[in-house]
Design a protein around this motif. Structure first.
Motif, PDB file in Angstrom:
ATOM      1  N   ILE A  59      -2.863   5.252  -6.690  1.00 51.80           N
ATOM      2  CA  ILE A  59      -3.997   4.422  -7.099  1.00 51.80           C
ATOM      3  C   ILE A  59      -4.397   4.886  -8.502  1.00 51.80           C
ATOM      4  O   ILE A  59      -4.771   6.048  -8.689  1.00 51.80           O
ATOM      5  CB  ILE A  59      -5.184   4.565  -6.116  1.00 51.80           C
TER       6      ILE A  59
ATOM      7  N   PHE B 118     -10.762   2.184  -4.100  1.00 46.79           N
ATOM      8  CA  PHE B 118     -10.800   0.735  -4.003  1.00 46.79           C
ATOM      9  C   PHE B 118     -12.148   0.199  -4.451  1.00 46.79           C
ATOM     10  O   PHE B 118     -13.141   0.924  -4.486  1.00 46.79           O
ATOM     11  CB  PHE B 118     -10.615   0.297  -2.543  1.00 46.79           C
TER      12      PHE B 118
ATOM     13  N   GLU C 282     -12.320  -4.346  -1.120  1.00 47.66           N
ATOM     14  CA  GLU C 282     -11.013  -3.799  -0.772  1.00 47.66           C
ATOM     15  C   GLU C 282     -11.148  -2.699   0.284  1.00 47.66           C
ATOM     16  O   GLU C 282     -10.383  -2.650   1.244  1.00 47.66           O
ATOM     17  CB  GLU C 282     -10.319  -3.212  -2.005  1.00 47.66           C
TER      18      GLU C 282
ATOM     19  N   MET D 107      -9.540  -2.684   4.002  1.00 49.71           N
ATOM     20  CA  MET D 107      -8.657  -1.609   4.451  1.00 49.71           C
ATOM     21  C   MET D 107      -9.185  -0.976   5.736  1.00 49.71           C
ATOM     22  O   MET D 107      -8.405  -0.699   6.646  1.00 49.71           O
ATOM     23  CB  MET D 107      -8.482  -0.554   3.356  1.00 49.71           C
TER      24      MET D 107
ATOM     25  N   ARG E 298      -3.934  -9.134  -3.572  1.00 49.06           N
ATOM     26  CA  ARG E 298      -3.912  -8.101  -4.626  1.00 49.06           C
ATOM     27  C   ARG E 298      -3.538  -6.741  -4.040  1.00 49.06           C
ATOM     28  O   ARG E 298      -2.836  -5.958  -4.672  1.00 49.06           O
ATOM     29  CB  ARG E 298      -5.265  -8.024  -5.330  1.00 49.06           C
ATOM     30  N   LEU E 299      -3.987  -6.466  -2.830  1.00 54.27           N
ATOM     31  CA  LEU E 299      -3.605  -5.221  -2.161  1.00 54.27           C
ATOM     32  C   LEU E 299      -2.103  -5.209  -1.843  1.00 54.27           C
ATOM     33  O   LEU E 299      -1.474  -4.153  -1.864  1.00 54.27           O
ATOM     34  CB  LEU E 299      -4.449  -4.996  -0.902  1.00 54.27           C
TER      35      LEU E 299
ATOM     36  N   LYS F  87      -0.422  -4.387  -5.135  1.00 50.01           N
ATOM     37  CA  LYS F  87      -0.586  -2.961  -5.449  1.00 50.01           C
ATOM     38  C   LYS F  87       0.265  -2.066  -4.550  1.00 50.01           C
ATOM     39  O   LYS F  87       0.337  -0.864  -4.758  1.00 50.01           O
ATOM     40  CB  LYS F  87      -2.059  -2.555  -5.292  1.00 50.01           C
TER      41      LYS F  87
ATOM     42  N   ILE G 142      -0.300  -1.605  -1.266  1.00 52.34           N
ATOM     43  CA  ILE G 142      -1.156  -1.008  -0.241  1.00 52.34           C
ATOM     44  C   ILE G 142      -0.973  -1.722   1.101  1.00 52.34           C
ATOM     45  O   ILE G 142      -1.021  -1.103   2.154  1.00 52.34           O
ATOM     46  CB  ILE G 142      -2.649  -1.077  -0.658  1.00 52.34           C
ATOM     47  N   LEU G 143      -0.807  -3.049   1.036  1.00 50.77           N
ATOM     48  CA  LEU G 143      -0.594  -3.847   2.242  1.00 50.77           C
ATOM     49  C   LEU G 143       0.805  -4.447   2.223  1.00 50.77           C
ATOM     50  O   LEU G 143       1.381  -4.663   1.164  1.00 50.77           O
ATOM     51  CB  LEU G 143      -1.609  -5.004   2.324  1.00 50.77           C
TER      52      LEU G 143
ATOM     53  N   PRO H 250      -1.408  -2.422   6.715  1.00 49.54           N
ATOM     54  CA  PRO H 250      -1.300  -1.356   5.714  1.00 49.54           C
ATOM     55  C   PRO H 250       0.115  -0.771   5.687  1.00 49.54           C
ATOM     56  O   PRO H 250       0.779  -0.668   6.719  1.00 49.54           O
ATOM     57  CB  PRO H 250      -2.300  -0.301   6.193  1.00 49.54           C
TER      58      PRO H 250
END
Length: 137
Positions: free
Chosen positions: A3, A17, A21, A25, A60-61, A64, A66-67, A80
């Protein structure tokens, strides 16, 4: 996954986050893979939340890393990439490595100073880790 914007003036997941976000999460870490609609409904318990806003945040996650997103028919399911524990482990390790690279001995000194406020179990774990590390040298 790293991150890039660690926020020292925040607490908890908000260090990594944005507020929405972090809420998304927490919902996904507490449950199984789920579609945007389910996440939106859980968020709406606190405050009315627009579907498109939730979709944008979740996508967006995904971008990135993350997801993870899985599409089945017309529905997309999100989960996740890492568990909460794995995520925090990865991020704290990245942060520690960056601090060591940039500040070296100062970081170690400040961490040792912080042990004055640590509980005995943490100090014992640290001692054990140091002993293991010495044996490996």
């Amino acid at each position: 996954m790293k991150i890039p914007n660690f926020k020292t003036n925040e607490s908890g997941l908000n260090r990594f986050f944005g507020p929405l976000e972090a809420k998304v999460m927490n919902i996904l870490w507490a449950g199984d893979e789920m579609p945007i609609k389910d996440v939106q409904q859980r968020l709406e318990r606190e405050k009315a939340m627009n579907f498109n806003t939730v979709m944008t945040v979740m996508n967006r996650l995904v971008e990135k890393g993350i997801l993870r997103k899985r599409t089945e028919g017309r529905s997309s399911y999100y989960r996740p990439v890492q568990s909460r524990e794995e995520f925090l482990q990865t991020q704290s390790k990245e942060l520690t490595n960056e601090l060591m690279e940039e500040f070296g001995p100062l970081v170690v000194s400040h961490m040792l100073d912080a042990l004055d406020e640590a509980d005995e179990d943490l100090i014992q774990k640290l001692e054990q880790k140091i002993q293991k590390w010495k044996k490996g040298q």
